[in-house]
Design a protein around this motif. Structure first.
Motif, PDB file in Angstrom:
ATOM      1  N   TYR A 181      -9.785  23.809  -7.564  1.00  0.00           N
ATOM      2  CA  TYR A 181      -8.596  24.611  -7.882  1.00  0.00           C
ATOM      3  C   TYR A 181      -8.601  24.913  -9.376  1.00  0.00           C
ATOM      4  O   TYR A 181      -8.738  24.007 -10.208  1.00  0.00           O
ATOM      5  N   ASN A 182      -8.454  26.194  -9.709  1.00  0.00           N
ATOM      6  CA  ASN A 182      -8.404  26.618 -11.110  1.00  0.00           C
ATOM      7  C   ASN A 182      -6.962  26.992 -11.446  1.00  0.00           C
ATOM      8  O   ASN A 182      -6.457  28.028 -11.005  1.00  0.00           O
ATOM      9  N   PRO A 183      -6.252  26.156 -12.214  1.00  0.00           N
ATOM     10  CA  PRO A 183      -4.840  26.424 -12.501  1.00  0.00           C
ATOM     11  C   PRO A 183      -4.631  27.676 -13.359  1.00  0.00           C
ATOM     12  O   PRO A 183      -3.578  28.312 -13.280  1.00  0.00           O
TER      13      PRO A 183
ATOM     14  N   THR B  88      -6.277  30.580 -13.164  1.00  0.00           N
ATOM     15  CA  THR B  88      -6.340  31.790 -12.337  1.00  0.00           C
ATOM     16  C   THR B  88      -5.642  31.605 -10.991  1.00  0.00           C
ATOM     17  O   THR B  88      -5.553  32.559 -10.214  1.00  0.00           O
ATOM     18  N   GLN B  89      -5.158  30.372 -10.724  1.00  0.00           N
ATOM     19  CA  GLN B  89      -4.500  30.046  -9.459  1.00  0.00           C
ATOM     20  C   GLN B  89      -5.389  30.367  -8.248  1.00  0.00           C
ATOM     21  O   GLN B  89      -4.935  30.884  -7.240  1.00  0.00           O
ATOM     22  N   THR B  90      -6.681  30.032  -8.367  1.00  0.00           N
ATOM     23  CA  THR B  90      -7.599  30.252  -7.251  1.00  0.00           C
ATOM     24  C   THR B  90      -8.037  28.911  -6.665  1.00  0.00           C
ATOM     25  O   THR B  90      -8.275  27.941  -7.395  1.00  0.00           O
TER      26      THR B  90
ATOM     27  N   SER C 256      -6.772  33.495  -3.710  1.00  0.00           N
ATOM     28  CA  SER C 256      -6.176  33.828  -5.020  1.00  0.00           C
ATOM     29  C   SER C 256      -4.675  33.586  -4.999  1.00  0.00           C
ATOM     30  O   SER C 256      -4.034  33.611  -3.940  1.00  0.00           O
ATOM     31  N   ARG C 257      -4.088  33.372  -6.184  1.00  0.00           N
ATOM     32  CA  ARG C 257      -2.641  33.180  -6.382  1.00  0.00           C
ATOM     33  C   ARG C 257      -2.080  32.127  -5.427  1.00  0.00           C
ATOM     34  O   ARG C 257      -1.149  32.344  -4.674  1.00  0.00           O
ATOM     35  N   VAL C 258      -2.677  30.953  -5.493  1.00  0.00           N
ATOM     36  CA  VAL C 258      -2.272  29.847  -4.623  1.00  0.00           C
ATOM     37  C   VAL C 258      -1.209  29.015  -5.329  1.00  0.00           C
ATOM     38  O   VAL C 258      -1.393  28.582  -6.476  1.00  0.00           O
ATOM     39  N   ASP C 259      -0.102  28.780  -4.634  1.00  0.00           N
ATOM     40  CA  ASP C 259       0.986  27.955  -5.164  1.00  0.00           C
ATOM     41  C   ASP C 259       0.599  26.480  -5.034  1.00  0.00           C
ATOM     42  O   ASP C 259       0.133  26.031  -3.982  1.00  0.00           O
ATOM     43  N   THR C 260       0.830  25.698  -6.102  1.00  0.00           N
ATOM     44  CA  THR C 260       0.433  24.288  -6.086  1.00  0.00           C
ATOM     45  C   THR C 260       1.509  23.434  -5.442  1.00  0.00           C
ATOM     46  O   THR C 260       2.052  22.507  -6.051  1.00  0.00           O
TER      47      THR C 260
END
Length: 327
Positions: free
Chosen positions: A268-270, A272-274, A316-320
């Motif tokens: 998980y890349n915070p 880019t939210q990917t 893409s644009r994944v909410d944590t």
């Protein structure tokens, strides 16, 4: 930190080798069952290359069950040599005088044929009886690609057996030391005085190097090597081949159940939210994002998040969210 519960269904491609233990003989020859006397001689009868119609009384099943294997002829004081061991079953018939057994090397296009004849009087008495013919005097090379035919004499159309055959190229035994990450490989059933290469590789469309290959010297009594690995993966294979030009390679891929390491590449890349997962081996996967229920016993699929991919899966644009999972 993001909490990710991972459930990945994997269909692992598995490759197996076809190695066999090679029996040893001291001399080659021809044998026939049922007490039938038979003899062989090299065949150069070009007329038997052309077939003609079989008599109406002759069954098309007069020839059946041809089996091919390899034997190693070893005479004390001489190098061992490989020979084809060809077995076939013939129903004796008054219209059949014998058999012609031929081998064609698909590598060199060289051929050799042998004519097998039966004692006529005894054959007539046993008309209709099945006799098994075994011939093992056709010498071959390691890893050779052979086309073998067996036909009647005279040569009747559509009464013929044929088969392609690969001559063996060695046999592997292995042992894994998981603590030291070492695979010990023992190689047997290859001709002495020939060097043999062994390596570890990852099986994709081809087998890709994961380290240097090791050499087993043909004249050495110890036929084993130790190879280091980094991860036990389903596509990790042991590959071996003789140190001769265009040698056929054999592979053994024994770690198909070691799938745990495949799950380590979830990132998980915070910034880019990917959220991405890339397998270290070729696998067919179906991936979904889902929400873990409060009881933690079911993960509800997130609509339109299903992906099928043999390679990298990326969202893409994944909410944590702590209950977000990849399934």
């Amino acid at each position: 930190m993001i909490s990710i519960h991972v459930q990945i269904l994997l269909i692992i491609l598995f490759w197996n080798s076809d190695c066999q233990i090679i029996p040893r003989i001291e001399e080659c020859g021809l044998s026939c069952s049922q007490g039938i006397h038979c003899k062989s001689k090299p065949s150069s009868d070009i007329f038997n290359s052309f077939c003609h119609d079989a008599p109406a009384s002759l069954s098309s099943m007069v020839l059946k069950s041809m089996k091919i294997s390899t034997v190693m002829k070893c005479v004390q004081g001489s190098p061992c040599s490989l020979h084809l061991n060809i077995k076939g079953t013939l129903s004796l018939d008054e219209n059949v005088r014998g058999l012609e057994i031929c081998s064609l090397s698909l590598d060199t296009q060289q051929s050799q044929c042998t004519n097998v004849r039966f004692a006529r009087k005894k054959s007539k008495m046993l008309n209709g009886k099945k006799v098994q013919v075994q011939f093992n005097c056709i010498e071959v090379n390691v890893a050779q690609h052979i086309y073998v035919t067996m036909k009647t004499v005279p040569n009747y159309c559509e009464v013929k057996l044929s088969q392609e055959y690969y001559v063996e190229a060695g046999k592997f035994d292995y042992n894994v030391d998981r603590a030291r990450k070492i695979i010990s490989v023992n190689v047997s059933n290859f001709l002495r005085d020939q060097d043999y290469y062994v390596r570890l590789c990852h099986k994709w469309f081809t087998c890709e190097d994961v380290g240097a290959f090791a050499v087993i010297k043909g004249k050495e009594s110890l036929k084993s090597v130790s190879l280091k690995y980094s991860q036990l993966l389903p596509c990790l294979c042991i590959e071996g081949w003789l140190a001769i030009p265009d040698a056929r390679r054999i592979q053994l891929c024994p770690f198909e159940n070691d799938t745990k390491a495949l799950w380590d590449n979830i990132v998980y890349n915070p910034a880019t939210q990917t959220l991405a997962w890339e397998p270290a081996c070729p696998v067919l996967v179906m991936v979904n994002l889902c929400r873990l229920t409060k009881s933690n016993d079911y993960c509800e699929d997130i609509q339109n998040s299903s992906k099928n991919s043999p390679e990298k899966v990326k969202y893409s644009r994944v909410d944590t969210h702590p209950r977000l999972c990849m399934k």
